[in-house]
Scaffold this motif. Structure first.
Motif, short mmCIF file in Angstrom:
data_model
loop_
_atom_site.label_atom_id
_atom_site.label_comp_id
_atom_site.label_asym_id
_atom_site.label_seq_id
_atom_site.Cartn_x
_atom_site.Cartn_y
_atom_site.Cartn_z
N GLU A 261 0.83 -1.21 0.00
CA GLU A 261 0.00 0.00 0.00
C GLU A 261 0.86 1.25 0.00
OE1 GLU A 261 -2.73 -0.14 3.27
OE2 GLU A 261 -4.20 -1.31 2.13
N LEU B 100 3.96 7.60 5.17
CA LEU B 100 4.00 8.56 4.07
C LEU B 100 5.41 9.05 3.79
CD1 LEU B 100 0.74 10.50 4.72
CD2 LEU B 100 1.28 9.08 2.76
N SER C 37 2.42 1.48 -3.59
CA SER C 37 1.49 1.93 -4.62
C SER C 37 0.90 3.29 -4.28
CB SER C 37 0.36 0.91 -4.80
OG SER C 37 -0.54 1.01 -3.73
N ARG C 38 1.25 3.84 -3.13
CA ARG C 38 0.84 5.18 -2.68
C ARG C 38 -0.66 5.31 -2.41
NH1 ARG C 38 5.78 8.46 -3.17
NH2 ARG C 38 7.16 6.87 -3.99
N VAL C 39 -1.37 4.20 -2.48
CA VAL C 39 -2.81 4.29 -2.23
C VAL C 39 -3.05 4.72 -0.80
CG1 VAL C 39 -3.11 1.88 -1.55
CG2 VAL C 39 -4.99 3.10 -2.60
N GLU D 13 -2.03 7.17 0.77
CA GLU D 13 -2.27 8.60 0.97
C GLU D 13 -3.76 8.91 0.89
OE1 GLU D 13 0.45 11.14 -1.11
OE2 GLU D 13 -0.63 12.94 -0.52
N ILE D 14 -4.44 8.25 -0.04
CA ILE D 14 -5.90 8.44 -0.15
C ILE D 14 -6.59 7.83 1.06
CG2 ILE D 14 -7.95 7.71 -1.39
CD1 ILE D 14 -6.73 8.27 -3.87
N LEU D 15 -6.14 6.64 1.45
CA LEU D 15 -6.78 5.97 2.57
C LEU D 15 -6.67 6.82 3.83
CD1 LEU D 15 -5.53 2.31 2.01
CD2 LEU D 15 -7.70 3.34 1.34
N PHE E 251 8.44 8.09 1.96
CA PHE E 251 8.89 7.13 0.98
C PHE E 251 10.40 7.21 0.85
CE2 PHE E 251 4.69 8.79 -0.09
CZ PHE E 251 3.96 7.63 0.06
#
Ligand SMILES: Nc1ncnc2c1ncn2[C@@H]1O[C@H](COP(=O)(O)OP(=O)(O)OP(=O)(O)O)[C@@H](O)[C@H]1O
Ligand SMILES: [Mg+2]
Lengths: 303, 420
Positions: free
Chosen positions: B214, B404, B217-219, B221-223, B406
């Motif tokens: 997660e 967050l 794939s940077r998802v 940040e939305i979560l 990276f």
């Protein structure tokens, strides 16, 4: 409506060695498209992350409708991060429904909204596919759908236009315009200044974590010194410098771009031009956003 | 226009965790670890059961001895045939015309033994040797023959004496009775502790990989713009843990279905208690380790780095398993009553099995053996629950501070200190 304003109030953020934001303030009103522009590393992404609560500010406050923003109100913000990211091997519809539910939607509404947005963004038949099977641009449309699905009150989009083909740019522009017209506050960042100029109600120019100028493009223009294109083929070189309060910006053939200290000086400039012989062109130059951007950035560097 | 916010404000923390867990569950139950893992495990169990059946079959197929009697020893033929089934073999009695013919048949291999001599002093002619059971049977019959003759000579009825002798038995007065269930307790505990160890290892790494995937794939940040890091963490642990439990359940049920008919393992009622305790430790142990694994995994940004990032936790798990041997000894001794356990070892056992990261594996062994006082069991549960609460907080903090950021691996101390 008036109370539905997103306010960024003197927000500061420091990373270990960089001051990313310094008392940054601006506001995005309801129904307004706000373009956030600035050179690389200016602090746009940092600002947006703070608005979304993904990052914590060191100082300052973000308010929505006059109240400090909370976790519950943040859920009403549609967000498109700079680093795009969804689940690569999950189905498009499946993950959009999931994200909508995470924003508080009921399953049935989430499915309906997903179908509607995929249709609207030209992906109506791609819902069953894995995200990674889609092209980059189409993945970006899915990302936009993820931000819009749950009918947010605010949209925060980090460089939504980057990597899109001209048709997709038009679709994105239409959608953003339509959302703003529906009363949503839209904040987006972009390096495509022509697009921002054309689309946005207001623009903020940021650099080094400080807001250098904010307002409609018209307001930004009025803040800059007036310029005139004068075409005087018979004039001797250096004619314009003799006019009080005038400075030559550049020459293009027989045309001269003259900057005046005050708009009131335009008649004096015209008379000086006529005195040199025939005048083929005398036109107020309206600077594009790109030009305004350059001016503001260089002025700040000089200062 | 969009004045719908108040009506739609709701996403309770519980629903957030539920939604995340549901996604993890739906994804993992279709995943490789689950499908292939289950198929392989069930296939192995089936293979094991088939092998067991084959072994039992071989034991059941009794050997038949070809035996011939010559002269007066023919009197032994009928009693040998009668005694054979209870001794686990069959006898085929052949007739031989002469002793010489019998000897040649033995040499040729068509006879296993040729019995000559008298019933009271038989002599067996064999080629290279005689099967010990057959030998014992012949000796017993000869002894009986001698005994019967002597009894008759003394004027007693051999049949009457025999029935009296048969009536004699050993009466057991067990001071420390160990039921079958109790003896199975430590074994079941040990098996469950091992399963717990394996399960945490496998599904813990699934969690670690999920966390980093997660992140990669940077998802995330939305979560994190809609759920809190702690909710995300908990949802993952619950969803993935459930898949693991289901897999274990399937394997356990298949194991029982395959083994019970073969009689390899009987599961008496008392053992079910041990299983129930084991399941509880499963759940608690998995949550505790999963939180630690997820938090340490979040320090890195690439899936390939997960195993190196989680080394401290995996080491802890390995140490736990080694300690299991230390704990298992007093546990089994307590049941069997064999050998006095030194009080020092007992205290050590009690102390280390109350240290939360060690508790689930160690307690599932000790409690299955039934040697843990109630207060100690309850204290262990409370301590583990408290450490789960602590770890949820700490893990969520590490997770939130790292998830967050990276790029290069983040120092644990940095992740603990910094706020986002
Ligand atoms: N995680 C981080 N650690 C340290 N410094 C950071 C971090 N993230 C951003 N920065 C720094 O903060 C400043 C602002 O970065 P930010 O990403 O907000 O800029 P931006 O305006 O979005 O730039 P771009 O147009 O390139 O996207 C930059 O100087 C950047 O180097
Ligand atoms: Mg940026």
């Amino acid at each position: 409506m008036a109370d539905r304003v997103l306010e960024i109030d003197r927000v500061s953020k420091r990373y270990a060695h960089v001051e990313a934001l310094h008392e940054l303030s601006f506001e995005v009103r309801a129904g307004e498209l706000f373009g956030f522009v600035g050179p690389n590393g200016a602090g746009k992404t940092t600002t947006m992350r703070i608005v979304l609560g993904v990052l914590a500010a060191d100082a300052g406050e973000v308010r929505w409708g006059g109240e400090p923003i909370t976790f519950a109100t943040r859920r009403r913000i549609g967000y498109m991060p700079e680093e795009r990211g969804l689940y690569p091997s999950m189905g498009v519809t499946e993950q959009l429904v999931y994200l909508a539910e995470l924003h508080g939607m009921r399953a049935r509404d989430a499915r309906a909204a997903t179908a509607r947005w995929l249709e609207r963004l030209g992906l109506g038949d791609r819902g069953g596919e894995q995200l990674q099977k889609l092209s980059q641009g189409n993945q970006q449309r899915v990302q936009l759908a993820a931000a819009l699905l749950f009918s947010p009150d605010v949209l925060v989009l980090d460089e939504p236009f980057s990597g899109l083909d001209p048709v997709a740019v038009d679709v994105m522009s239409d959608v953003l315009r339509e959302q703003a017209d529906a009363g949503i506050s839209v904040l987006f960042s972009s390096h495509q200044l022509e697009l921002v100029e054309e689309l946005c109600d207001r623009v903020g120019i940021i650099r080094g974590g400080r807001m250098l100028a904010a307002g409609s493009v018209e307001e930004l223009r009025s803040g800059s010194a007036p310029r005139y294109w004068v075409d005087v083929p018979m004039a001797a070189a250096g004619w314009a410098e003799k006019v009080p309060g005038a400075a030559v910006v550049r020459m293009e053939g027989s045309r001269t771009l003259v900057e005046l200290q005050a708009a009131a000086g335009d008649q004096v400039l015209l008379q000086a031009a006529l005195a040199t012989g025939p005048v083929r062109e005398f036109r107020r130059d309206t600077p594009t956003l790109t030009e305004l951007f350059r001016t503001v950035i260089t002025e700040e560097t000089a200062a | 226009m969009s004045g719908t916010a108040p009506e739609r404000a709701g996403l309770s923390p519980r629903r957030a965790v539920y939604l995340i867990a549901r996604r993890e569950f739906a994804t993992r139950i279709r995943g490789k670890v689950f499908i292939i893992g289950t198929i392989v495990a069930v296939a192995l169990l089936a293979l094991y059961a088939v092998l067991q059946l084959a072994v039992i079959d071989r034991i059941n197929t009794t050997t038949t001895f070809n035996v011939a009697f010559s002269g007066s020893t023919t009197a032994l033929a009928q009693p040998l045939e009668a005694a054979a089934p209870s001794l686990g073999f069959k006898v085929h009695v052949s007739d031989v015309a002469t002793e010489a013919q019998g000897r040649s048949e033995v040499r040729a291999g068509s006879l296993d033994a040729l019995v000559v001599g008298t019933p009271g002093a038989p002599q067996a002619v064999v080629e290279t040797g005689i099967d010990p059971t057959l030998q014992a049977a012949l000796v017993a019959l000869a002894k009986q023959d001698v005994l019967s003759n002597d009894l008759s000579a003394a004027g007693l009825s051999p049949a009457a004496v025999e029935s009296q002798v048969d009536a004699v038995s050993l009466h057991l007065d067990t001071l420390h009775p160990a039921t079958a269930a109790q003896l199975q307790g430590p074994i079941i505990g040990f098996v469950m502790a091992f399963a717990l160890y394996l399960f945490i290892g496998i599904y813990g790494s699934v969690i670690g990989q999920g966390v980093v995937a997660e992140k990669a794939s940077r998802v995330v940040e939305i979560l994190l713009s809609t759920v809190r890091p702690g909710q995300l963490l908990l949802g993952k642990v619950v969803g993935i843990g459930l898949v693991g439990l289901i897999q274990l359940g399937i394997i356990a049920v298949c194991g029982l279905l395959f083994t019970v008919p073969t009689g390899v393992l009987a599961l008496p009622g008392a053992a079910i208690g041990a299983v129930a305790i084991g399941v509880m430790w499963f759940v608690l142990g998995f949550i505790l380790y999963a939180l630690m694994l997820a938090a340490t995994a979040s320090l890195v940004s690439r899936v390939e780095e997960v195993s190196s990032a989680t080394v401290p936790v995996s080491m802890l798990l390995v140490v736990t398993w080694l300690l299991a041997y230390v704990v298992a000894i007093p546990a089994i001794d307590a049941v069997t009553g064999g050998g006095a356990v030194s009080p020092g070892l007992e205290t050590l056992t009690t102390v280390i099995s109350l240290i939360p990261p060690f508790t689930p594996v160690l307690m599932s062994i000790r409690m299955a053996a039934g040697e843990v006082p109630l207060w100690e069991g309850l204290l262990a549960i409370v301590l583990v629950l408290a450490s789960i609460v602590g770890m949820t907080w700490l893990g969520a903090r590490i997770y939130a501070n790292s998830i967050l950021r990276f790029g290069a691996r983040i120092k644990l101390t940095d992740a603990l200190r910094r706020s986002r």
